[in-house]
Design an enzyme around this catalytic site. Structure first.
Site, PDB file in Angstrom:
ATOM      1  N   TYR A 286       0.835  -1.211   0.000  1.00 25.89           N
ATOM      2  CA  TYR A 286       0.000   0.000   0.000  1.00 25.89           C
ATOM      3  C   TYR A 286       0.863   1.251   0.000  1.00 25.89           C
ATOM      4  O   TYR A 286       0.675   2.156  -0.822  1.00 25.89           O
ATOM      5  CB  TYR A 286      -0.905  -0.020   1.234  1.00 25.89           C
TER       6      TYR A 286
ATOM      7  N   LYS B 137       1.565   4.178  -3.006  1.00 25.98           N
ATOM      8  CA  LYS B 137       1.368   5.601  -2.719  1.00 25.98           C
ATOM      9  C   LYS B 137       2.647   6.389  -2.989  1.00 25.98           C
ATOM     10  O   LYS B 137       2.602   7.511  -3.517  1.00 25.98           O
ATOM     11  CB  LYS B 137       0.934   5.795  -1.260  1.00 25.98           C
TER      12      LYS B 137
END
Length: 208
Positions: free
Chosen positions: A130, A134
């Protein structure tokens, strides 16, 4: 003097909803266009001055909607979870590809500012998938030439009620009052924040 125009992506999410409502209340903005997958529940967006312009689109053909990016400020609140998306590839499609395309369209239409939601700890070299996605997105957008003004907000745990259930996030929200006061100094960036705070920060990051 004419007011500013805004485009919001992800208006039905926790931050997106707070952001749209703040924009509708601000005198600086006279038009708020929202590109959405399905019709908005207009009862969630009080709009006495009739600024709101929801447009249902097919995100699989995102590039076809370039004309809507001809605004002053673009706000991108798109995001999902791996669980919701169903796979890492599907997650990356929403959280990286769609946001990256949005930045490209904002650049093509010469929008004055592009602000999107990243995450605290975002790092392209992270072992966490994750945070890695990002971080890669931040690098891709910030290195994009001729994008007039790009900025990311990096919230920690978001406080607020979502339509969908997020188990770990729910636990975090319940524990937030206990641990939040302990996050000081360098750890302050990990303090939970409300959707309204993030939305206000996004507006403040746009150029005058």
């Amino acid at each position: 003097m004419a007011g500013k125009t805004a485009l919001v992506l992800g208006a039905t999410g926790l931050v997106g909803k707070a952001l749209v409502n703040q924009l509708l209340r601000q005198e600086d903005y006279n038009s708020v266009t929202c590109l959405v997958r399905r019709p908005l529940s207009l009862s969630d967006f009080p709009d006495p001055l009739q600024k709101l312009k929801p447009v249902v689109i097919d995100f699989d053909h995102f590039q076809d909607y370039q004309g809507y990016f001809s605004v002053d400020h673009v706000f991108c609140c798109l995001g999902t979870t791996i669980k919701q998306a169903g796979s890492k590839a599907a997650f990356r499609r929403v959280d990286f590809e769609f946001v990256h395309i949005a930045a490209q369209l904002a650049r093509a239409q010469r929008a004055e500012g592009f602000v999107w939601i990243s995450s605290v700890g975002a790092d392209a070299k992270s072992q966490n998938f994750y945070l890695k996605v990002k971080g890669e997105l931040e690098n891709a957008i910030m290195r994009m030439p001729q994008l007039a003004h790009a900025a990311a907000v990096r919230p920690s745990l978001l406080l607020g009620e979502r339509h969908e259930s997020r188990y770990l996030e729910g636990i975090g929200q319940k524990l937030a009052p206990l641990y939040s006061p302990l996050l000081c100094g360098p750890l302050a960036k990990y303090k939970p924040v409300t959707a309204e705070q993030v939305a206000s920060q996004m507006i403040a990051l746009q150029p005058e």
